[in-house]
Design an enzyme around this catalytic site. Structure first.
Site, short mmCIF file in Angstrom:
data_model
loop_
_atom_site.label_atom_id
_atom_site.label_comp_id
_atom_site.label_asym_id
_atom_site.label_seq_id
_atom_site.Cartn_x
_atom_site.Cartn_y
_atom_site.Cartn_z
N HIS A 1 8.02 -3.09 9.49
CA HIS A 1 7.23 -3.45 8.31
C HIS A 1 8.05 -3.26 7.04
CE1 HIS A 1 3.62 -4.54 6.27
NE2 HIS A 1 3.46 -3.37 5.68
N TRP B 1 0.84 -1.20 0.00
CA TRP B 1 0.00 0.00 0.00
C TRP B 1 0.88 1.25 0.00
CZ3 TRP B 1 -1.83 2.96 4.69
CH2 TRP B 1 -2.91 3.82 4.38
N ASP C 1 7.21 -5.47 13.55
CA ASP C 1 6.28 -4.82 12.62
C ASP C 1 5.18 -4.10 13.39
OD1 ASP C 1 4.33 -4.24 10.61
OD2 ASP C 1 5.07 -5.91 9.40
N SER D 1 3.11 -6.90 2.08
CA SER D 1 2.03 -6.23 2.77
C SER D 1 0.70 -6.50 2.06
CB SER D 1 2.35 -4.74 2.88
OG SER D 1 1.47 -4.09 3.78
N MET D 2 0.00 -5.46 1.58
CA MET D 2 -1.26 -5.74 0.88
C MET D 2 -1.03 -6.53 -0.40
SD MET D 2 -2.90 -2.38 -0.98
CE MET D 2 -4.18 -3.43 -1.70
#
Length: 272
Positions: A252, A29, A223, A95-96
Site C-alpha cells: 500500500h 489516512w 497491497d 488511499s482515502m
C-alpha cells in the site's frame, strides 16, 4: 505557515512549492502533506507547482469535531483550489485521498482539472455492501476503530508492517516507520476514527461515472490494506479511458517503497 479557512471556519494547512502547471496532492489516512515530500521535490525541481494540504483533523490543520466526511473533504479541496486560483490542476489522491479528489470532481466538476491520478485508492468501494460482496468485511473496520480507541499509538505502530509490506519482505527504514507514527499521532483521534467510517462506507461508484478527465490509476498488487482486485482494478474499468499501472508485489505504501518508479510515472503522465 500557509493556511486557508474553510466554510465552517476550520483552518487548513497547505504547502505550495515551485512554479508551473499545478499538481495538488491529497494524502492517505493517518498521514498528512509530508507523505508527499519526495514527489513534490521531484516534480517541483522539474518545473511543476506542487501543493499538498493536511486534511481537516490531521497534521497542522484544525481538529473540528464534525465534518469528517467525503462531501466536506471535497468542498475543502474546492475552496483551496479557488483560494489559490488553480487552473489546469492535476489531482493526485492516495488511499482515502483518492476518494477526496474523485468526490471533488463529482461535486464541483472538472473545469479547473487537467487530470486525475488515483494511487492505491479506496475508490470505487472499499467496504463490503450487499451489492458489493467482494469488498472488505465491515468487521475489519470495526476492529480498527476498537483498537484505535484502546491504544492508538500501538495500532499505528503495528500498522506499519502491512502498510509498507515489511511483513512481506519490503525494506523500509526505522526512520520512515518512526516518521509515520509521529505524523499519525498529530491527528485528532476523533477524525482518525471518523475517517474509518467514511472510507469503509462511502460508495464512489456514481462518482466514477462523472470523471471526464484523463486518469491514471496506480496500485500495488501486493497491497494488504486496500486490495487491488476490488478497488484499483475496478476503478480503472469504471472510469472512461483510464490508464492502469500495476506495481508488481508493491505494498500500500508504495509512495515510499517504489518512490522513484512513482515519480517517473507521475512525470510522464503530466507530460502526456
Amino acid at each position: 505557515m500557509s493556511t486557508f479557512v474553510a466554510k465552517d471556519g476550520t483552518q487548513i494547512y497547505f504547502k505550495d512549492w515551485g512554479s508551473g502547471k499545478p499538481v495538488l496532492f491529497s494524502h492517505g489516512w493517518l498521514l498528512d502533506a509530508d507523505m508527499w515530500e519526495y514527489q513534490m521535490e521531484y516534480l517541483s525541481s522539474r518545473g511543476y507547482r506542487t501543493i499538498a494540504f493536511d486534511r481537516r483533523g490531521f497534521g497542522r490543520s484544525d481538529q473540528p469535531w464534525t465534518g469528517n466526511d467525503y462531501d466536506t473533504f471535497a468542498d475543502d479541496i474546492a475552496q483551496l483550489i479557488e483560494h489559490l486560483d488553480l487552473k489546469e490542476v492535476t489531482l493526485v489522491g492516495f488511499s482515502m485521498g483518492g476518494g477526496d479528489v474523485a468526490r471533488y470532481i463529482a461535486r464541483h466538476g472538472s473545469a479547473r482539472v487537467a487530470g486525475l491520478v488515483l494511487l492505491g485508492a479506496v475508490t470505487p468501494l472499499f467496504g463490503q455492501k450487499p451489492d458489493y460482496p467482494q469488498g472488505v468485511p465491515l468487521d475489519v473496520f470495526a476492529r480498527f476503530k476498537t483498537e484505535l480507541l484502546k491504544d492508538r499509538a500501538q495500532f499505528i505502530s503495528d500498522f506499519n508492517a502491512p502498510f509498507y509490506g515489511i511483513n512481506k519482505g519490503q525494506v523500509v527504514s526505522q526512520g520512515v516507520q518512526t516518521q509515520t507514527l509521529q505524523i499519525a499521532l498529530l491527528a485528532s483521534l476523533k477524525a482518525t476514527v471518523d475517517c474509518v467510517t467514511a472510507f469503509a462506507e462511502t460508495d464512489f461508484r456514481p462518482d466514477m461515472a462523472k470523471i471526464d478527465v484523463p486518469t491514471l490509476v496506480i496500485h500495488g498488487d501486493g497491497d494488504q490494506i486496500v486490495p487491488f482486485e476490488t478497488t484499483g482494478k475496478v476503478a480503472a474499468e469504471l472510469i472512461k479511458g483510464a490508464e492502469l499501472k500495476v506495481y508488481k508485489d508493491a505494498p500500500h505504501g508504495f509512495a515510499v517503497t517504489h518512490a522513484q518508479q512513482l515519480n517517473e510515472d507521475l512525470l510522464a503522465f503530466l507530460k502526456r
